[in-house]
Design an enzyme around this catalytic site. Structure first.
Site: not given
Length: 519
Positions: A24, A86, A182, A205
């Site tokens: 992850d 990210k 995800e 999420d």
């Protein structure tokens, strides 16, 4: 009696199997996990932490710190200590709020780079450094070479962002078995919860830098994603920035040095986390000009200044429901994923909207990596864990081609099940036209200028013909990772062109790989 050497069960399970890992790759923290003795297990670094800060620090002597060591020295050298990388993947300066970061940003090869003491670094190089660390943690844990990895990505990542993530992992020496959305990964993890039955689930999420909402149906061993939505530029970092802005305004602060910005952003993140279970938090910090910031913020104030962010996630959730042709009443359960869902007004907002059970039995930080580890174990050919299921994911954003007038002709629509292949037929608009330029775009708008341009290429040596006579068939193929390849074919002349989208502009990947360090 002769003594026999025996191995522990864990060692047997690792040595006799092809070991693959789930990763992850998060904005704030990253995690790595394996399946051991049929149970997904998150691995810890040498300091005993399973949450590996997604932070890289470049030092003057050429050394590189990654993870916890980089985080604890962040205040010492903020310009060379890169976090939230990210959020920078495949973006340029127009997409970034530079005021909330202490870095020296630069545009290079049409995308954002960061100037450090070790030179100008691209997001792919910095990301690869984090993957190297995660790979090493896994190798140390199993005392073995890693066969492959399943890497999770935000469901709303576009093709370029997915390509960058996959290639950053490859540069780190990982064999990428699959990119997995995800929310879908989290749903796979919850399949292990025997209290969860078949039905329709919403996976909400909210991570450090991205928000995803996915609507999934699980029946007869089949996971089918019905729709996805989200914002790849909305996450916990935005809540931090709201707090930072509130502090600057209420403490009457004017021009801040980059060190002060970094200190206050770190403190804002700490305050946000504390307000998940404390009614108020007092900030007391000395800035570089010796000024003392002494201010208190309570939970109610925090909710007020960040409620618009919560509302954005609810609006996107509502849109995902409409895309799936469902109503709130159709949702059986809501799975909460991501560390940012610990904020109380997130729970409150999601609960009030969906009006159903919120599933939190799996640590929201671990759910995604658990699912990735299960999928990695499955793709490596290992069996034993309850992994007898079929996974049908979807493409998050429509794919199209530019036509006359800067308009988009969609070839594959969002929420189409992948892998898939669709074609469109086009023609020339001028007499004796011997080449056509094909511009590949991704997005929902009807105008190219409001979409993401993925690639430009040309189909040449078409025989001169009257306008409208040529017949060009353009086929878009999307694989299970959500990555696009294109085949263009002119039927009369037989001219063909096949391309795989490689959004690296003029970057020298071999040079980047030689600069990476195994830390």
């Amino acid at each position: 009696m002769a003594l026999l050497q025996i191995s522990e069960p864990d060692d047997i399970s690792v040595k006799n199997k092809c070991v693959s890992i789930g990763i992850d790759f998060g904005t704030t923290n990253s995690l790595v996990a394996i399946v051991r003795n049929n149970i997904p297990e998150v691995l810890k670094d040498k300091y005993g932490y399973f949450l590996i800060p997604s932070i890289v620090r470049y030092l003057p002597d050429g050394k590189i710190y990654v993870g916890k060591k980089a985080k604890i020295t962040q205040n010492i050298d903020p310009k060379n200590t890169i976090s939230s990388i990210k959020r920078f993947i495949a973006r340029d300066l127009k997409n970034i709020n530079t005021n909330s970061f202490p870095y020296d940003f630069q545009n290079k090869f049409g995308m954002l780079h960061i100037k450090t003491i070790s030179g100008i670094k691209s997001p792919i190089e910095i990301s690869a450094q984090i993957f190297i660390t995660l790979k090493k943690i896994a190798e140390n844990a199993v005392n073995n070479r890693i066969f492959g990895a399943v890497i999770t990505v935000p469901a709303y990542f576009n093709d370029i962002q997915r390509q960058f993530t996959k290639n950053a992992a490859k540069l780190a020496g990982l064999n990428v078995l699959r990119l997995l959305n995800e929310p879908t990964s989290a749903a796979i993890a919850y399949k292990l919860d025997k209290n969860i039955f078949e039905g329709i689930f919403a996976v909400y999420d909210l991570g450090g830098g991205t928000f995803d909402i996915s609507i999934l149906k699980f029946k007869n061993g089949v996971f089918k994603v019905l729709s996805v939505g989200g914002d790849s530029n909305l996450g916990g970092d935005d809540f931090d920035y709201c707090l930072f802005s509130w502090i600057v305004k209420n403490a009457f602060l004017k021009k801040l040095s980059y060190k002060d910005v970094n200190i206050l952003m770190i403190k804002s993140r700490e305050i946000k986390e504390l307000l998940s279970y404390q009614s108020s938090v007092k900030l007391n910090v000395k800035l570089s000009d010796k000024k003392i910031v002494n201010i208190t913020i309570d939970m109610k104030q925090f909710f007020t200044i960040t409620q618009h962010l919560v509302n954005r996630t609810i609006l996107l959730s509502s849109k995902a429901l409409m895309d799936a042709n469902l109503t709130i009443k159709d949702i059986n359960n809501v799975i909460l994923v991501g560390g940012s869902t610990r904020m109380k007004h997130i729970h409150e907002g999601v609960s009030n909207f969906f009006k159903t059970t919120l599933l939190t039995s799996i640590d929201p930080d671990k759910a995604v990596v658990f699912g990735a580890a299960i999928q990695a174990n499955f793709l490596s050919g290992n069996r034993g864990i309850d992994d007898n299921f079929l996974l049908l994911d979807v493409i998050p954003l429509s794919l199209g081609i530019e036509t006359i007038g800067g308009l988009v002709e969609k070839i594959i629509f969002r929420n189409t099940t992948i892998p898939c292949s669709y074609s469109g037929e086009f023609t020339t608009f001028k007499d004796n036209q011997t080449a056509i330029a094909i511009k590949v775009v991704q997005g929902e708008d009807e105008l190219v200028k409001n979409c993401q341009v993925l690639a430009n290429f040309e189909l040449r040596d078409i025989p001169p013909m009257p306008a409208g006579r040529a017949r060009i068939k353009v086929t878009y193929q999307v694989d299970a990772d959500g990555l696009l390849s294109i085949f263009a074919y002119e039927k009369i002349s037989g001219k063909k062109k096949f391309i795989t989208i490689k959004p690296f502009y003029n970057m020298n990947l071999d040079e980047i790989k030689s600069n990476l360090k195994d830390k």
